[in-house]
Each structure stands twice: as C-alpha cells, then as structure tokens.
Design a protein around this motif. Structure first.
Motif, PDB file in Angstrom:
ATOM      1  N   GLN A   1      70.946  35.763 130.578  1.00 45.36           N
ATOM      2  CA  GLN A   1      71.678  34.516 130.810  1.00 45.36           C
ATOM      3  C   GLN A   1      72.914  34.795 131.664  1.00 45.36           C
ATOM      4  O   GLN A   1      73.270  33.996 132.529  1.00 45.36           O
ATOM      5  CB  GLN A   1      72.076  33.874 129.478  1.00 45.36           C
ATOM      6  N   GLY A   2      73.558  35.938 131.442  1.00 43.62           N
ATOM      7  CA  GLY A   2      74.729  36.316 132.225  1.00 43.62           C
ATOM      8  C   GLY A   2      74.398  36.541 133.689  1.00 43.62           C
ATOM      9  O   GLY A   2      75.172  36.150 134.577  1.00 43.62           O
ATOM     10  N   ASP A   3      73.235  37.176 133.946  1.00 39.39           N
ATOM     11  CA  ASP A   3      72.804  37.393 135.337  1.00 39.39           C
ATOM     12  C   ASP A   3      72.663  36.058 136.064  1.00 39.39           C
ATOM     13  O   ASP A   3      73.157  35.890 137.180  1.00 39.39           O
ATOM     14  CB  ASP A   3      71.452  38.124 135.395  1.00 39.39           C
ATOM     15  N   LEU A   4      71.958  35.115 135.419  1.00 40.12           N
ATOM     16  CA  LEU A   4      71.757  33.811 136.040  1.00 40.12           C
ATOM     17  C   LEU A   4      73.092  33.097 136.231  1.00 40.12           C
ATOM     18  O   LEU A   4      73.344  32.521 137.291  1.00 40.12           O
ATOM     19  CB  LEU A   4      70.798  32.952 135.208  1.00 40.12           C
ATOM     20  N   ALA A   5      73.939  33.159 135.226  1.00 46.48           N
ATOM     21  CA  ALA A   5      75.243  32.497 135.316  1.00 46.48           C
ATOM     22  C   ALA A   5      76.040  33.033 136.510  1.00 46.48           C
ATOM     23  O   ALA A   5      76.611  32.252 137.277  1.00 46.48           O
ATOM     24  CB  ALA A   5      76.019  32.704 134.018  1.00 46.48           C
TER      25      ALA A   5
ATOM     26  N   ARG B   1      74.896  34.432 139.248  1.00 49.28           N
ATOM     27  CA  ARG B   1      74.255  34.025 140.500  1.00 49.28           C
ATOM     28  C   ARG B   1      74.453  32.542 140.797  1.00 49.28           C
ATOM     29  O   ARG B   1      74.480  32.135 141.946  1.00 49.28           O
ATOM     30  CB  ARG B   1      72.776  34.378 140.474  1.00 49.28           C
ATOM     31  N   ALA B   2      74.569  31.747 139.737  1.00 48.06           N
ATOM     32  CA  ALA B   2      74.749  30.300 139.920  1.00 48.06           C
ATOM     33  C   ALA B   2      76.227  29.904 139.920  1.00 48.06           C
ATOM     34  O   ALA B   2      76.549  28.734 140.130  1.00 48.06           O
ATOM     35  CB  ALA B   2      74.000  29.541 138.827  1.00 48.06           C
ATOM     36  N   GLY B   3      77.113  30.865 139.651  1.00 52.03           N
ATOM     37  CA  GLY B   3      78.547  30.581 139.665  1.00 52.03           C
ATOM     38  C   GLY B   3      79.011  29.719 138.507  1.00 52.03           C
ATOM     39  O   GLY B   3      79.745  28.751 138.698  1.00 52.03           O
ATOM     40  N   MET B   4      78.560  30.069 137.302  1.00 54.99           N
ATOM     41  CA  MET B   4      78.981  29.313 136.118  1.00 54.99           C
ATOM     42  C   MET B   4      79.108  30.257 134.927  1.00 54.99           C
ATOM     43  O   MET B   4      78.608  31.379 134.989  1.00 54.99           O
ATOM     44  CB  MET B   4      78.010  28.173 135.833  1.00 54.99           C
ATOM     45  N   PRO B   5      79.751  29.830 133.861  1.00 54.82           N
ATOM     46  CA  PRO B   5      79.893  30.705 132.694  1.00 54.82           C
ATOM     47  C   PRO B   5      78.558  30.912 131.967  1.00 54.82           C
ATOM     48  O   PRO B   5      77.739  29.984 131.897  1.00 54.82           O
ATOM     49  CB  PRO B   5      80.892  29.981 131.793  1.00 54.82           C
ATOM     50  N   PRO B   6      78.343  32.122 131.409  1.00 52.96           N
ATOM     51  CA  PRO B   6      77.102  32.391 130.671  1.00 52.96           C
ATOM     52  C   PRO B   6      76.868  31.409 129.526  1.00 52.96           C
ATOM     53  O   PRO B   6      75.723  31.086 129.206  1.00 52.96           O
ATOM     54  CB  PRO B   6      77.296  33.815 130.138  1.00 52.96           C
ATOM     55  N   SER B   7      77.948  30.909 128.915  1.00 50.83           N
ATOM     56  CA  SER B   7      77.781  29.961 127.808  1.00 50.83           C
ATOM     57  C   SER B   7      77.073  28.683 128.277  1.00 50.83           C
ATOM     58  O   SER B   7      76.336  28.059 127.499  1.00 50.83           O
ATOM     59  CB  SER B   7      79.133  29.618 127.177  1.00 50.83           C
TER      60      SER B   7
ATOM     61  N   PHE C   1      72.301  25.085 128.042  1.00 52.74           N
ATOM     62  CA  PHE C   1      71.168  24.429 128.710  1.00 52.74           C
ATOM     63  C   PHE C   1      69.847  24.845 128.058  1.00 52.74           C
ATOM     64  O   PHE C   1      68.973  24.016 127.826  1.00 52.74           O
ATOM     65  CB  PHE C   1      71.125  24.751 130.204  1.00 52.74           C
ATOM     66  N   GLU C   2      69.714  26.139 127.763  1.00 56.60           N
ATOM     67  CA  GLU C   2      68.458  26.629 127.183  1.00 56.60           C
ATOM     68  C   GLU C   2      68.266  26.162 125.747  1.00 56.60           C
ATOM     69  O   GLU C   2      67.138  26.010 125.295  1.00 56.60           O
ATOM     70  CB  GLU C   2      68.378  28.154 127.285  1.00 56.60           C
TER      71      GLU C   2
END
Length: 120
Positions: free
Chosen positions: A26-30, A32-38, A43-44
């Motif tokens: 989730q942190g990797d995606l966050a 790359r998308a420029g948002m917090p992992p939380s 969303f999930e």
C-alpha cells in the motif's frame, strides 16, 4: 456475466487486485500516486471513496484504466490502453515494432527464468 455490485464496492477489490498485480505494498502505491498510505488502506477497506482526481492518479500510478478500477472491464489485460508502454508501441511502425516485440518477449522470458530459479 457482469458483476452487479455498485462500482464503489468493486473499486476496493479492483484496487487491491491491481496493486497485487504490480506486487506493490500500500505504501508503494501511495508513494507513486502521491498520497498517504493510510488513504490506500481506507480505499481498500471501503471506508473511503476516492475523488475523481484521486481515481485518475491511482489508475495512472497502476497503469490501468479507470474502467478496470470501476469494474467496467473485468480483465486487467483489457486495460492495456492505459499502459504507456502499449501506447508507445502503438506509435511504432514496421521493423521497429517487430524489434520492440522481440525485445519485450526476451525480457519476459528472462523474468520467467529468474522466477523459476527463485522457486527451485
């Protein structure tokens, strides 16, 4: 057969599927998308729904279409148009296109061989 669940329910599942396909946390995606992992966790879990802008950023980061994330297409391979690699290959002609296909095939085979080494 189409899934009759609302797009908001499908989204949380599709987001995780797309993230797992990339083998990202989730942190990797966050990142790359420029948002917090939380945000990804929310969303999930379905506790939050993304804005249109966030949906676009997630789709771009995952290199899938928003249609896949919203459940309008079922197979992530149908979202190839969202992948910059496929868009760029579409611009090639003739011999260059064949070279690109051969190179991609070679890379895929190399990755497959590395994965088999790890397993065995």
């Amino acid at each position: 057969m189409t899934d009759e669940r609302p797009p908001s329910e499908l989204f949380q599942e599709r987001l995780k599927v797309a993230r797992d396909l990339r083998k990202w946390s989730q942190g990797d995606l966050a990142n790359r998308a420029g948002m917090p992992p939380s945000s990804i966790a929310h969303f999930e879990s379905g506790s939050r729904k993304p804005s249109f802008e966030t949906l676009r950023r997630l789709a771009n980061a995952l290199e899938v279409t928003t249609d896949f994330l919203l459940g309008r297409v079922d197979d992530p391979s149908l979202a190839e148009a969202g992948d910059p690699l496929f868009r760029d290959i579409g611009k090639l002609t003739g011999h260059d296109r064949e070279l690109a296909k051969d190179f991609l095939k070679m890379l895929a085979e190399r990755t497959q061989a590395k994965n088999k080494e790890k397993e065995g």
